[in-house]
Design a protein around this motif. Structure first.
Motif, PDB file in Angstrom:
ATOM      1  N   GLN A  43       0.447  -7.891  -7.223  1.00 27.71           N
ATOM      2  CA  GLN A  43       1.022  -9.213  -6.995  1.00 27.71           C
ATOM      3  C   GLN A  43       0.038 -10.179  -6.331  1.00 27.71           C
ATOM      4  OE1 GLN A  43       4.116 -10.138  -8.044  1.00 27.71           O
ATOM      5  NE2 GLN A  43       3.457 -12.169  -7.427  1.00 27.71           N
ATOM      6  N   LYS A  50      -2.828 -17.605  -9.793  1.00 30.02           N
ATOM      7  CA  LYS A  50      -1.877 -18.698 -10.010  1.00 30.02           C
ATOM      8  C   LYS A  50      -2.305 -19.935  -9.234  1.00 30.02           C
ATOM      9  CE  LYS A  50       1.133 -19.442  -7.403  1.00 30.02           C
ATOM     10  NZ  LYS A  50       2.312 -19.625  -6.611  1.00 30.02           N
TER      11      LYS A  50
ATOM     12  N   GLY D  22      -2.858 -19.382 -17.651  1.00 29.96           N
ATOM     13  CA  GLY D  22      -2.309 -19.867 -16.376  1.00 29.96           C
ATOM     14  C   GLY D  22      -0.815 -19.663 -16.313  1.00 29.96           C
ATOM     15  N   PHE D  24       0.920 -17.348 -17.598  1.00 28.98           N
ATOM     16  CA  PHE D  24       1.219 -15.951 -17.273  1.00 28.98           C
ATOM     17  C   PHE D  24       1.248 -15.745 -15.766  1.00 28.98           C
ATOM     18  CE2 PHE D  24      -0.544 -11.821 -16.069  1.00 28.98           C
ATOM     19  CZ  PHE D  24       0.484 -11.013 -16.510  1.00 28.98           C
ATOM     20  N   PHE D  25       0.215 -16.275 -15.096  1.00 28.83           N
ATOM     21  CA  PHE D  25       0.174 -16.108 -13.643  1.00 28.83           C
ATOM     22  C   PHE D  25       1.288 -16.879 -12.980  1.00 28.83           C
ATOM     23  CE2 PHE D  25      -4.398 -15.379 -14.607  1.00 28.83           C
ATOM     24  CZ  PHE D  25      -4.384 -14.053 -14.249  1.00 28.83           C
ATOM     25  N   ARG D  26       1.537 -18.086 -13.497  1.00 34.46           N
ATOM     26  CA  ARG D  26       2.523 -18.937 -12.820  1.00 34.46           C
ATOM     27  C   ARG D  26       3.912 -18.340 -12.884  1.00 34.46           C
ATOM     28  NH1 ARG D  26      -0.960 -23.170 -14.428  1.00 34.46           N
ATOM     29  NH2 ARG D  26      -0.134 -23.206 -16.513  1.00 34.46           N
ATOM     30  N   ASN D  28       4.686 -15.273 -13.086  1.00 37.05           N
ATOM     31  CA  ASN D  28       4.806 -14.034 -12.338  1.00 37.05           C
ATOM     32  C   ASN D  28       4.621 -14.222 -10.847  1.00 37.05           C
ATOM     33  OD1 ASN D  28       5.412 -11.865 -14.175  1.00 37.05           O
ATOM     34  ND2 ASN D  28       3.513 -12.461 -15.168  1.00 37.05           N
ATOM     35  N   SER D  29       4.381 -15.423 -10.467  1.00 39.92           N
ATOM     36  CA  SER D  29       4.197 -15.662  -9.042  1.00 39.92           C
ATOM     37  C   SER D  29       4.788 -17.017  -8.719  1.00 39.92           C
ATOM     38  CB  SER D  29       2.707 -15.591  -8.715  1.00 39.92           C
ATOM     39  OG  SER D  29       2.437 -16.267  -7.559  1.00 39.92           O
ATOM     40  N   LEU D  30       6.109 -17.070  -8.706  1.00 38.67           N
ATOM     41  CA  LEU D  30       6.777 -18.338  -8.421  1.00 38.67           C
ATOM     42  C   LEU D  30       7.033 -18.420  -6.928  1.00 38.67           C
ATOM     43  CD1 LEU D  30       9.418 -18.504 -11.253  1.00 38.67           C
ATOM     44  CD2 LEU D  30       7.558 -20.085 -10.917  1.00 38.67           C
ATOM     45  N   TRP D  31       6.425 -19.389  -6.296  1.00 43.89           N
ATOM     46  CA  TRP D  31       6.688 -19.579  -4.873  1.00 43.89           C
ATOM     47  C   TRP D  31       7.665 -20.723  -4.728  1.00 43.89           C
ATOM     48  CZ3 TRP D  31       1.070 -19.227  -2.648  1.00 43.89           C
ATOM     49  CH2 TRP D  31       0.670 -17.884  -2.711  1.00 43.89           C
ATOM     50  N   GLU D  55      11.324 -10.567  -4.434  1.00 44.38           N
ATOM     51  CA  GLU D  55       9.876 -10.352  -4.431  1.00 44.38           C
ATOM     52  C   GLU D  55       9.461  -9.452  -5.590  1.00 44.38           C
ATOM     53  OE1 GLU D  55       8.353  -8.867  -0.774  1.00 44.38           O
ATOM     54  OE2 GLU D  55       6.449  -9.893  -1.010  1.00 44.38           O
ATOM     55  N   ARG D  56      10.420  -8.702  -6.136  1.00 42.04           N
ATOM     56  CA  ARG D  56      10.120  -7.914  -7.333  1.00 42.04           C
ATOM     57  C   ARG D  56       9.575  -8.793  -8.440  1.00 42.04           C
ATOM     58  NH1 ARG D  56      15.200  -5.589  -9.518  1.00 42.04           N
ATOM     59  NH2 ARG D  56      16.017  -7.418  -8.516  1.00 42.04           N
ATOM     60  N   LEU D  57      10.144 -10.006  -8.529  1.00 43.75           N
ATOM     61  CA  LEU D  57       9.718 -10.923  -9.588  1.00 43.75           C
ATOM     62  C   LEU D  57       8.495 -11.717  -9.172  1.00 43.75           C
ATOM     63  CD1 LEU D  57      13.230 -12.330 -10.464  1.00 43.75           C
ATOM     64  CD2 LEU D  57      12.088 -10.375 -11.438  1.00 43.75           C
ATOM     65  N   GLY D  58       7.973 -11.432  -8.005  1.00 41.01           N
ATOM     66  CA  GLY D  58       6.821 -12.190  -7.536  1.00 41.01           C
ATOM     67  C   GLY D  58       7.209 -13.486  -6.878  1.00 41.01           C
ATOM     68  N   MET D  62       8.057 -20.265   0.627  1.00 41.25           N
ATOM     69  CA  MET D  62       6.841 -20.875   1.158  1.00 41.25           C
ATOM     70  C   MET D  62       7.220 -21.980   2.118  1.00 41.25           C
ATOM     71  SD  MET D  62       3.783 -20.066   0.631  1.00 41.25           S
ATOM     72  CE  MET D  62       3.517 -18.357   0.237  1.00 41.25           C
ATOM     73  N   ALA D  68       4.153 -24.789  -2.793  1.00 37.78           N
ATOM     74  CA  ALA D  68       5.243 -24.231  -3.580  1.00 37.78           C
ATOM     75  C   ALA D  68       5.142 -24.617  -5.051  1.00 37.78           C
ATOM     76  CB  ALA D  68       6.561 -24.701  -3.011  1.00 37.78           C
ATOM     77  N   ASP D  69       5.798 -23.791  -5.879  1.00 39.28           N
ATOM     78  CA  ASP D  69       5.863 -24.069  -7.313  1.00 39.28           C
ATOM     79  C   ASP D  69       7.251 -24.523  -7.738  1.00 39.28           C
ATOM     80  OD1 ASP D  69       3.265 -22.991  -7.602  1.00 39.28           O
ATOM     81  OD2 ASP D  69       4.163 -21.017  -7.469  1.00 39.28           O
TER      82      ASP D  69
END
Lengths: 301, 608, 369, 189, 196
Positions: A43, A50, D22, D24-26, D28-31, D55-58, D62, D68-69
């Motif tokens: 992660q 990201k 990008g 893909f990363f975004r 999987n890591s949503l803040w 947090e399992r989903l990333g 924040m 933040a996203d």
């Protein structure tokens, strides 16, 4: 020389990858401690990439320059870090003081950039970070003084080899008081609770990081991972007898980092003046006692 | 001008000329100071470093010169500081009441400095010492407050008397005024007395604990260029005398085996440590940027004392290197603050903010200076601190080490504060329109000093090699250096390698940075405020009580020295009021004159 | 002297709820502060006038988000007093079970919330896990997790489900009791947390009376069992045995301590309720089939219940129509939230600002309404 | 011959490839930004903590909008909140997404006739995903996030682009409801 | 019954000193007195001295048909647990009421809120005219009966437009819109008192 420099950057990259994966694994472990499932082990990588892919904002040239200086300074510091006895970029130049002071360049860059954003929370965070540094550094340095005085060298590999030659008589055992002090100092260095005052989301909204987003934050995250790598492996080399090969290094590194995380996660955070009071009470005293015992009386187990 | 005597006479005469010119046109007079101090520096540096200075004396009575590496070391350094600072004189001359006098006093101090460093006779040294004290005494009240000059005067007289007693004591034992032979010949209990007296003089001049009280006051209230002179130049007189007392004088007293040093030296090291801690702790809580740097000067004076009292090659070369590094860095820092003060008329951090956006070059100068002051590579301060740590650790001085570590981290705290409060943060509206970057003539010395900061940090071996020759002169083992590396007692340092790696690291970071998506520029006021609206820049600038939490911890304990000196001052004032009623007027200058007259009459018998 | 203005909320991790505290700071001491409420203002009191008595049932839980059941009970009691309705006995006992479960849940949330400002997130996760179990019970009883709309004028909406819920609740309570010491160790007995919460954020007795603070804040300072449940018992609180924990020194720690002790008492009450609960009807029908046109006699009444933060009251005026003429809500945290922050927050350090709000129990939705 | 593979791709196509990576990363890591605008925020702690563990989903909370996203609009929006929400939204760094919670953000919900609460959120700022319900269950909250991830994957979560393109329209709507978005009075000096 | 004694003592205490327009015992824990506007302060200070130290609630009711506001003060004593409602009527056209801050300092924000929502002025309370909960409010105070939030909301905040769909009922098409209108008028009837 070129080869050495390349090895140095290799170490920095290795440190980043190692610490980032271990950070993810640790988040999972902490998740289990908190009755959760926890994130994926990779992660942290996702988070960093990201952030790098986002479009950030900038508060002027210093805001960016500070971040570059921070990352640059930390990468430069990491290049001097020995991984094992043989994997070291600049043998004989891995002086302890370089780590203490060259890390400060990175910190200064970050502090400067954070204050340059014009946000009061950032300035308060920087103030707290510097104050924490003042707190943990003095006891820690006294312990280091003891070690350097005992071994006669300030080279990190030198100290590690000294312990190995002494039949793996680690300083963790030889200097028990010093080890305790340094472990507390390590927690302070890593900014783990209870010394996490300068991030303190509920008080100052994540402190120095308050204005960062996107690539600047991503770079600071990279910087942070490498910093943790430097500090933890410094600890491994100084107190746990270094590493003959990379496997032992990984093992010791993971053990120290996980232990720090586990301990920190059942604690709350101190107020900033309590941090200073804390470190200048028992740890300082213990460190001085340890130094007197080891240096003047020569009682080393 | 290879002859020291001619140089001295030239400086004195041009001082008078500068005064006369200054009467007509003050600015020209001050420009003259640039030229004269430039010539002095150039001659000293060129001929001195090639050891070609002529010491023959044909015109001045009772004066003799000698050319030692130590003298050249200090002479070049201090005259360089004078030269650099003189660039500021034309811009500040308008702020003084006595414009012409300023140029005269400036050059008189310079002349005194030359005399002190290059003489081989203690009486001559004392004479020039007093010349410097006088001239600097009158420089101070050109700023604001007359009271501080009284404090300065008091401590200086104390130091002078100590020096004089030391000289007379030495003379009565050995029968000579010659510095080298005299200091080597004195022995027994007298040696200890001379040692203590000399150190009192050094402490008074260096502003070290417990004789530190005047330093922050003077450095705060004197005019900005004078502050730089004090911090970078005049304070180093104390260091010079400390070298005489600590290194040239054969040490005496009880020898502590486990620490491998004399008790007297250890006590001095402890006093130096107290100076470090006191300076650091006080600097952290200042609101005035100049005062803050003043306390930092005090703390660095402590480093010099600690280093010199170690007696090992690492310690002494570290101390001497620290004198250079600190002179350069602190002059640069003071000049940067001075440049800001000229634009804004204040040095209070709580009244300033966001100067970075209008004065970027000044900011960079200050940044480089504080990196050096905090002892962070790749600047000069790191080398000297590294050497001092080597010395301290090698001796195993735990308490002293704790103090030096504390001062080293603490310096990081206090130097950051002006950076954040004064240069960074929100751009205050009152400075948005009016402020410009400092004029180019003022930038010249600042940039030169910054470059020197970097050079001393990246390539220190050249200077260290010179210090090595100096160490030979002082009968101390040389430091082991090669072209690029310094080998300490427990480690090797390669400053150039650190600098290269740092540059490469920054380069990599820069590549990462520019290869990513371009960021959007936003205003400074468009910042996170927990989603509240705010329009007043002042309310968003954190500069008041910056280190409040840590200040609170030691706040109750800081005033004991102040109380002591205030009580002393009250007693002196009571006696003084009686005397003053009959003899003196209210001017401190007049009082000084009278006292000096008395001293001169007393001395007359000894001189002939 | 120049001041710095800092903000706590609305968008700030230290602020629970949507309200802003503006703080003028010198160094790190707050010199002046005030709450800027109204970000959760929905015009509730106006809205209730526009809904009939029965329709209002769906509206009232939303007044205070974290603790909806007190609203339902206070509203139902006000209407019952006006309309002179007699609630069946079983319904009273069920109401008490719901109320005490809700009290445990909110105390757990507040106790876990202590982990936010002090950084002990493990505590927060553990407390929320248990709270989630209680929300699960609510879902089984009422069909909703948060807004239950269960306590209605004249009783409760329906009987407890016949699936052994009582046994499950008892099991959970026993489990919670067993972990009580663990909770204390993790939270208020934790040395690092103690350093934060001990001897800070004091609430002297004079201040209690000046502001009109009620609930735990009051009881922790005046050392007397000033609890509505004891003083003017509603439901069947006079038929169960329980203590009201008190203390005579009100700092952040003692207030949190009282919360934990109240959890123990609530567990005691629920056990007795399940034990003593008779069989029978749970609701008196109001205006059968015509509930939308049901009218309530003229009058004005103020009904109070003991919430986790103190006296929570509804002032209701009816002019004899189908709609209430005026409903006024007395938020339990109104005094400390507005006047308390203005007068007694200055002097606190910015580190403690979030803790101040947390341990004083400031709940912004009931201030704004 | 060698360079044909690259020469076929225009700059635009390369950008799009990067954008997909990008994404893909975004996703999987949503803040997310913790801004409890209304009552639906009460179901976020269960979603974040042990029971459902976001947090399992990333995903994770924040502190500030810069980091933040996802902006979670949890419930009804009073005028006072809307001002601050818009201000916060504009401070976030792109790409940014909004999830609207509860019926209140869709059509005013139970407060449709209130004098202080707006009725339709997407007139003022663009919303990518709505989670309906009053209040939405934790499961549906989680489901909403998974939906958002799918939308990001399919390149449909482009509210922020809409906001940029139709900025005038949004600004006009904001002005109609709020007057000036940023206010300056005795409380906001 | 002990608690009923409390109520009687209060009644004695109050009626001895003040002329009470109307008194009402709601139950053993609650009494209500209606007094003249001028007597409120006197009564409150008497009660405070008698132990009713806590101001529980302060608000107003808009009796638009009488053209009057009714102010309600609720005080409470923890030792003798009785809530006392003190109500007084004031003129609706120029509503002012002297502040009770000297007696109950906690009333500051209640009064400020009453000013904001009803437009009642409280001379003596410095901050009563500052806005508290609303921001940039440009209409009549919202809790007055003649303020229609629905109309305000419709004018300011557009509703989401749904497609004007139809429902099939018993084979005939019926507009949802029309049904909605019908329902609304019905509700408006109910608000005005309902069909008795």
């Amino acid at each position: 020389m070129m080869i050495n420099i390349l090895i140095g950057f290799g170490v920095a990259l290795f440190g980043f990858v190692l610490q980032t994966s271990l950070g993810g694994i640790n988040r999972k472990i902490i998740g289990r401690l908190q009755k959760r499932y926890g994130p994926k082990w990779y992660q942290e990588f996702l988070d960093i990439f990201k952030l790098l892919s986002k479009r950030a904002i900038s508060h002027g040239w210093l805001f960016d320059f500070g971040v570059i200086m921070a990352l640059g300074g930390i990468i430069a510091t990491a290049t001097f870090m020995p991984v094992t006895n043989s994997i070291v970029a600049f043998p004989n130049y891995d002086n302890f003081f370089i780590f203490v002071y060259l890390i400060a360049v990175g910190m200064l860059g970050m502090a400067m950039s954070a204050s340059g954003s014009g946000n009061p929370y950032a300035s308060i965070g920087v103030m707290r970070a510097l104050t924490t540094m003042l707190a943990y550094e003095v006891p820690f340095m006294i312990v280091i003084l003891t070690i350097i005085k005992l071994t006669g060298t300030s080279s990190i590999t030198g100290i590690a080899e000294f312990q190995q030659l002494a039949g793996n008589n680690w300083f963790m055992i030889a200097l028990p008081l010093g080890f305790i002090v340094s472990f507390m100092a390590l927690m302070g260095m890593l900014g783990k609770k209870p010394f996490e005052t300068y991030i303190a989301p509920a008080e100052i909204a994540s402190g120095p990081m308050v204005e960062y987003g996107g690539k600047q934050l991503g770079m600071l995250f990279i910087m942070h991972e490498i910093t943790v790598f430097i500090e933890v492996s410094l600890f491994v080399h100084l107190f746990l007898g270094g590493a003959e090969n990379i496997l032992i290094f990984l093992l010791k590194y993971a053990a120290v980092y996980t232990l720090v995380n586990l301990i920190s996660n059942v604690y709350g955070r101190f107020k900033i003046d309590q941090v200073v009071k804390f470190f200048y009470k028992w740890p300082l005293l213990l460190a001085i006692v340890q130094a007197v015992i080891a240096v003047y009386l020569g009682w080393v187990i | 001008m290879a002859s020291l005597e001619l140089l001295l006479i030239f400086t004195l005469i041009s001082g008078v000329i500068a005064y006369l010119v200054g009467k007509v046109h003050p600015k020209t007079g001050s420009i003259l100071t640039i030229i004269v101090s430039g010539i002095v520096f150039a001659s000293l540096a060129y001929f001195g470093l090639n050891e070609q200075l002529l010491t023959k004396v044909s015109y001045l009575p009772y004066i003799s010169f000698i050319q030692t590496p130590l003298a050249i070391f200090f002479g070049v350094l201090v005259s360089f500081v004078f030269f650099m600072v003189s660039f500021f004189n034309p811009y500040f001359i308008d702020k003084y009441t006595y414009k012409a006098v300023y140029s005269l006093l400036y050059l008189l101090s310079l002349a005194g400095i030359i005399g002190i460093f290059f003489t081989d006779n203690f009486m001559t040294l004392f004479f020039f010492f007093e010349l410097v004290v006088w001239s600097s005494l009158f420089l101070i009240p050109l700023g604001r407050d007359e009271e501080v000059s009284v404090w300065y005067f008091g401590f200086s007289v104390f130091g002078s008397f100590a020096l004089l007693s030391a000289i007379l004591l030495m003379q009565s034992v050995t029968g000579t005024f010659d510095i080298t032979t005299g200091l080597q010949a004195v022995s027994g209990f007298n040696r200890l007395s001379v040692f203590i007296l000399l150190l009192i003089a050094a402490f008074a001049k260096l502003g070290a604990f417990p004789l530190h009280y005047w330093l922050p006051k003077v450095l705060t209230d004197s005019p900005d260029p004078v502050t730089s002179i004090f911090s970078g130049g005049l304070e180093k007189l104390g260091a010079f005398i400390a070298v005489l007392g600590l290194v040239k004088l054969v040490p005496t007293g009880f020898f502590i085996d486990v620490m491998d040093m004399y008790l007297t030296h250890y006590i001095l090291a402890i006093l130096g440590s107290l100076t470090i801690i006191g300076g650091t702790v006080m600097a952290i809580r200042q609101d005035d940027a100049k005062k803050l740097l003043a306390y930092s000067s005090m703390s660095n004076g402590g480093y010099i004392i600690v280093a010199l009292s170690l007696g090992s090659s690492a310690g002494i070369s570290g101390g001497l290197y620290h004198i250079i590094a600190h002179a350069i860095a602190s002059t640069a820092a003071f000049l940067a603050i001075g440049a800001v003060a000229r634009q804004t008329n204040t040095t209070k951090m709580s009244e300033l903010g966001g100067m970075l956006h209008k004065m970027p070059i000044t900011y960079m100068v200050y940044l480089i200076a504080i990196i050096s002051m905090a002892g962070i590579p790749p600047m000069g301060g790191f080398i000297s601190k590294w050497l001092i740590f080597q010395g301290v650790i090698n001796k195993g001085l735990i308490l002293v080490a704790a103090a030096t570590f504390f001062g080293s981290i603490g310096s990081f705290l206090y130097v950051f504060r002006p950076l954040a409060a004064l240069f960074l943060g929100q751009e205050l509206p009152q400075f948005k329109e009016t402020i410009k970057e400092a004029p180019i003539v003022m930038l010249i010395p600042m940039v030169i000093l910054s470059l020197l900061n970097i050079v001393t940090g990246v390539y220190p071996t050249n200077i260290l090699a010179y210090i090595n020759t100096l160490l030979v002169d002082l009968n101390i083992v040389q430091l082991d250096i090669t072209r690029w590396t310094i080998v300490g007692t427990n480690g090797t340092l390669n400053p150039a390698l650190i600098a290269v790696m740092f540059a490469l690291g920054v380069f990599i970071a820069f590549i990462i940075f520019i290869s990513l998506k371009k960021s959007r520029k936003v205003e400074l006021m468009d910042t996170y405020t927990a989603a509240n609206f705010i329009y007043t820049e002042e309310l968003l600038h954190y500069s008041v009580d910056f280190y409040a939490p840590i200040e609170r911890l030691y706040e109750p304990y800081i005033h004991f020295m102040k109380k002591f000196y205030q009580a002393l001052a009250n007693k002196v004032r009571e006696v003084g009021a009686l005397v003053k009623y009959y003899i003196f007027t209210s001017k401190p200058e007049v009082a000084t004159f009278f006292i000096m007259l008395v001293i001169a009459i007393l001395l007359w018998g000894d001189l002939v | 002297m120049r001041k710095l203005k800092l903000f706590l909320g609305p968008q700030h991790p230290g602020m629970h709820g949507n309200a802003a505290i503006h703080m003028y700071v010198e160094g790190d001491i707050i010199k002046k502060s005030y709450l800027l409420p109204g970000m959760l203002h929905r015009g509730f009191e106006k809205g209730m006038e526009r809904h009939s008595f029965v329709n209002n049932i769906s509206l009232i839980p939303r007044v205070c988000v974290v603790e909806p059941d007190i609203n339902e009970l206070a509203f139902a009691m006000a209407v019952e007093k006006l309309a002179d309705l007699k609630v069946p006995e079983r319904a009273e006992w069920i109401r008490m079970i719901i109320m005490e479960l809700a009290r445990i849940s909110i105390h757990l949330m507040a106790y876990g919330g202590l982990g936010g400002p002090t950084g002990n997130y493990t505590l927060m996760y553990h407390a929320h896990a248990d709270r989630n179990t209680i929300l699960g019970f609510f879902e089984r009883i009422t069909g909703h997790r948060v807004y239950h709309q269960y306590i209605v004028p004249g009783g409760v909406r329906k009987d407890l489900p016949n699936d052994g819920i009582e046994a499950d609740i008892l099991d959970f309570l026993t489990d919670l009791e067993n972990r009580y010491d663990e909770y204390r160790d993790l939270g208020i007995e934790n040395p690092t947390l103690l350093a934060r919460i001990k001897d800070t954020i004091l609430l002297p007795e004079e201040v209690v009376w000046e502001l009109g603070v009620t609930g735990i804040g009051m009881r922790s300072a005046v050392n007397k069992p000033y609890d509505i449940r004891k003083k003017m018992p509603y439901c069947k609180y006079d038929e169960v045995e329980f203590n009201v924990p008190v203390s005579n020194y009100s700092d952040a720690r003692s207030r949190v301590d009282l919360k934990l002790k109240e959890v123990v008492q609530s567990i005691r009450i629920i056990r007795q309720c399940i034990d003593k609960m008779p069989e029978g009807k749970v609701r008196v029908p109001i205006a059968q089939g015509q509930s939308m046109r049901w009218t309530v006699p003229k009058g004005h009444v103020y009904s109070v219940v003991e919430s986790s933060r103190g006296e929570f009251g509804y002032y209701m005026v009816s002019n004899g129509g189908t709609h209430p003429y005026r409903v006024g809500v007395r938020g339990a945290s109104y005094p400390q939230g507005l006047l308390g922050i203005e007068k007694y927050m200055p002097g606190t350090r910015i580190d403690d600002a979030a803790l101040w709000v947390d341990t004083m129990g400031v709940c912004s939705p009931e201030i704004d309404r | 011959m060698k360079s044909t593979k690259f020469s076929e791709l225009t700059q635009e196509q390369i950008d799009r490839k990067w954008w997909e990576i990008g994404d893909f990363f975004r996703r999987n890591s949503l803040w997310m930004l913790m801004y409890c605008t209304g009552c639906c925020a009460i179901e976020l702690p269960p979603a974040m903590t042990s029971a459902y563990d976001m947090e399992r989903l990333g995903m994770g909370p924040m502190a500030t909008p810069r980091q933040a996203d996802v902006l979670l609009v949890t419930g009804y929006l009073s005028l006072k909140t809307l001002r601050r929400l818009i201000y916060t939204y504009e401070q976030m760094s792109e790409p940014k997404y909004i999830v609207g919670f509860g019926s209140c953000t869709i059509n005013g919900g139970i407060y449709h006739d209130s004098h202080a609460v707006i009725n339709q959120l997407d007139r003022y700022i663009p919303v990518d995903v709505y989670v309906a319900g009053c209040m939405p269950n934790t499961e549906s909250v989680m489901n909403g996030f998974v939906d958002l991830m799918t939308l990001i994957k399919n390149k449909q979560a482009n509210g922020w682009i809409k906001y940029k393109e139709n900025n005038d329209w949004y600004k006009q709507n904001q002005k109609e409801a709020l007057g000036e978005v940023k206010i300056k009075d005795e409380f906001h000096e | 019954m002990n608690s009923m004694n409390n109520v009687t003592t209060i009644k004695e205490l109050v009626t001895k000193k003040i002329t009470v327009l109307k008194e009402e015992v709601i139950d053993q824990y609650q009494v209500s007195f209606e007094v003249k506007k001028d007597d409120v302060h006197h009564l409150l200070s008497v009660l405070k001295q008698a132990g009713w130290r806590q101001l529980s609630y302060l608000s107003a009711v808009d009796w638009i048909e009488d053209n009057e506001f009714e102010l309600v003060y609720i005080v409470f004593n923890w030792e003798k647990p009785v809530h006392i409602q003190i109500r007084c009527r004031i003129d609706r056209n120029a509503p002012t009421m002297d502040t009770i801050l000297p007696i109950y300092p906690g009333a500051k924000y209640y009064e400020r809120e009453a000013h904001e929502f009803f437009g009642i002025a409280f001379p003596g309370n410095d901050s009563h005219e500052k806005q508290l909960i609303l921001e940039n409010w440009d209409d009549i105070p919202p809790l007055r009966k003649d303020f229609d939030p629905k109309a305000y909301s419709d004018a300011r905040f557009p509703k989401r437009e749904y497609s004007n769909d139809h429902v099939e009922m018993n084979g005939q098409k019926e507009s949802k819109q029309a049904k909605r209108e019908e329902r609304r008028t019905h509700i408006l009837d109910l608000i005005k008192g309902g069909k008795k």
